[in-house]
Motif scaffolding. Structure first.
Motif, PDB file in Angstrom:
ATOM      1  N   GLN A   1       0.985  -1.100   0.235  1.00 38.94           N
ATOM      2  CA  GLN A   1      -0.034   0.114   0.151  1.00 38.94           C
ATOM      3  C   GLN A   1       0.873   1.495  -0.091  1.00 38.94           C
ATOM      4  OE1 GLN A   1      -3.593   0.337   0.167  1.00 38.94           O
ATOM      5  NE2 GLN A   1      -3.528  -1.790  -0.692  1.00 38.94           N
TER       6      GLN A   1
ATOM      7  N   ALA B   1       0.036   3.792  -2.895  1.00 43.62           N
ATOM      8  CA  ALA B   1      -1.420   4.342  -2.691  1.00 43.62           C
ATOM      9  C   ALA B   1      -1.150   5.343  -1.453  1.00 43.62           C
ATOM     10  CB  ALA B   1      -2.551   3.054  -2.276  1.00 43.62           C
TER      11      ALA B   1
ATOM     12  N   GLY C   1      -2.406   9.068  -1.365  1.00 43.01           N
ATOM     13  CA  GLY C   1      -3.669   9.527  -0.279  1.00 43.01           C
ATOM     14  C   GLY C   1      -4.604   8.277  -0.170  1.00 43.01           C
ATOM     15  N   THR C   2      -4.421   7.196  -0.924  1.00 45.85           N
ATOM     16  CA  THR C   2      -5.458   6.271  -0.936  1.00 45.85           C
ATOM     17  C   THR C   2      -5.442   4.921  -0.318  1.00 45.85           C
ATOM     18  OG1 THR C   2      -4.755   5.290  -3.114  1.00 45.85           O
ATOM     19  CG2 THR C   2      -6.395   7.218  -3.225  1.00 45.85           C
TER      20      THR C   2
ATOM     21  N   ARG D   1      -5.062   1.981   2.414  1.00 48.81           N
ATOM     22  CA  ARG D   1      -6.175   1.466   3.325  1.00 48.81           C
ATOM     23  C   ARG D   1      -5.499   0.301   3.781  1.00 48.81           C
ATOM     24  NH1 ARG D   1      -9.207  -2.908   1.061  1.00 48.81           N
ATOM     25  NH2 ARG D   1     -10.951  -2.422   2.682  1.00 48.81           N
TER      26      ARG D   1
ATOM     27  N   GLU E   1     -12.412   1.418   6.455  1.00 51.23           N
ATOM     28  CA  GLU E   1     -12.285   2.648   5.859  1.00 51.23           C
ATOM     29  C   GLU E   1     -11.647   2.559   4.423  1.00 51.23           C
ATOM     30  OE1 GLU E   1     -10.917   5.963   8.210  1.00 51.23           O
ATOM     31  OE2 GLU E   1     -12.252   5.358   9.932  1.00 51.23           O
ATOM     32  N   GLU E   2     -12.337   3.335   3.579  1.00 47.60           N
ATOM     33  CA  GLU E   2     -11.628   3.285   2.199  1.00 47.60           C
ATOM     34  C   GLU E   2     -10.300   4.035   2.222  1.00 47.60           C
ATOM     35  OE1 GLU E   2     -12.404   1.851  -0.687  1.00 47.60           O
ATOM     36  OE2 GLU E   2     -13.864   0.590   0.242  1.00 47.60           O
ATOM     37  N   ARG E   3     -10.232   5.037   2.935  1.00 43.05           N
ATOM     38  CA  ARG E   3      -8.813   5.816   3.100  1.00 43.05           C
ATOM     39  C   ARG E   3      -8.343   6.040   4.431  1.00 43.05           C
ATOM     40  NH1 ARG E   3      -9.150  10.302  -1.603  1.00 43.05           N
ATOM     41  NH2 ARG E   3     -10.105   9.051  -3.452  1.00 43.05           N
TER      42      ARG E   3
ATOM     43  N   ASP F   1      -5.594   8.117   6.803  1.00 49.26           N
ATOM     44  CA  ASP F   1      -4.672   9.067   6.904  1.00 49.26           C
ATOM     45  C   ASP F   1      -3.048   8.505   6.644  1.00 49.26           C
ATOM     46  OD1 ASP F   1      -3.842  11.925   7.351  1.00 49.26           O
ATOM     47  OD2 ASP F   1      -2.950  11.046   9.260  1.00 49.26           O
ATOM     48  N   LYS F   2      -2.344   9.397   5.941  1.00 54.70           N
ATOM     49  CA  LYS F   2      -1.043   8.994   5.588  1.00 54.70           C
ATOM     50  C   LYS F   2      -0.386   8.728   6.932  1.00 54.70           C
ATOM     51  CE  LYS F   2      -0.437  11.471   1.347  1.00 54.70           C
ATOM     52  NZ  LYS F   2       0.219  12.404   0.333  1.00 54.70           N
TER      53      LYS F   2
END
Length: 117
Positions: free
Chosen positions: A26, A29, A33-34, A36, A91-93, A95-96
Motif C-alpha cells: 500500500q 497508494a 492518499g488512498t 487502506r 475505511e476506504e482511505r 490518513d497518511k
C-alpha cells in the motif's frame, strides 16, 4: 519441545510478513492518499499476537530465559498496531500519518526482536 518452538517462530514470521507485506503493497497508494488497511494486515497482526503468546509460554515451560521487558515492549507496540488496523479496517482511505505510523511500529517491532538481546 524445540520443534514446537521452531514451528511457532515460523508462524510468527509468517504473521509479521503478512503485516509488513500488506503495508508495503500500500506504499504507492499511501503516496496518493488512498492507502487502506488490507485484511492481510489484520490477520498478520492477530497471528503475531497469538503465536507470540504461545512462544512465551512454550519458552517458559522449557525453562528458557524470557526477557519480560522486551516482550512487554513488543506486546505494547503490537497492541497499538492491532488497535489501529482493527478500528480503521473498513475505511476506504486511511490518513497518511496513521498508515505510516503502523509501518513504523511494525519495523520497530522487527528491530526490537532482532537487536534487543
Amino acid at each position: 519441545m524445540d520443534v514446537l518452538i521452531h514451528l511457532f517462530v515460523g508462524l510468527h514470521i509468517v504473521g509479521i510478513a503478512a503485516l509488513l507485506g500488506g503495508f508495503l503493497t500500500q506504499m504507492k497508494a499511501m503516496g496518493q492518499g488512498t492507502a487502506r488497511f488490507v485484511p492481510g494486515m489484520l490477520h498478520g497482526a492477530l497471528t503475531m499476537l497469538v503465536t507470540g503468546v504461545v512462544l512465551v509460554g512454550l519458552n517458559q515451560a522449557d525453562d528458557h530465559h524470557v526477557n519480560n521487558i522486551k516482550i512487554g515492549v513488543k506486546l505494547a507496540l503490537l497492541i497499538v498496531i492491532l488497535g489501529l488496523v482493527y478500528v480503521k479496517r473498513d475505511e476506504e482511505r486511511v490518513d497518511k500519518g496513521l498508515f505510516g505510523l503502523v509501518g513504523l511500529l511494525t519495523a520497530a517491532n522487527i528491530f526490537i526482536a532482532v537487536l534487543w538481546t
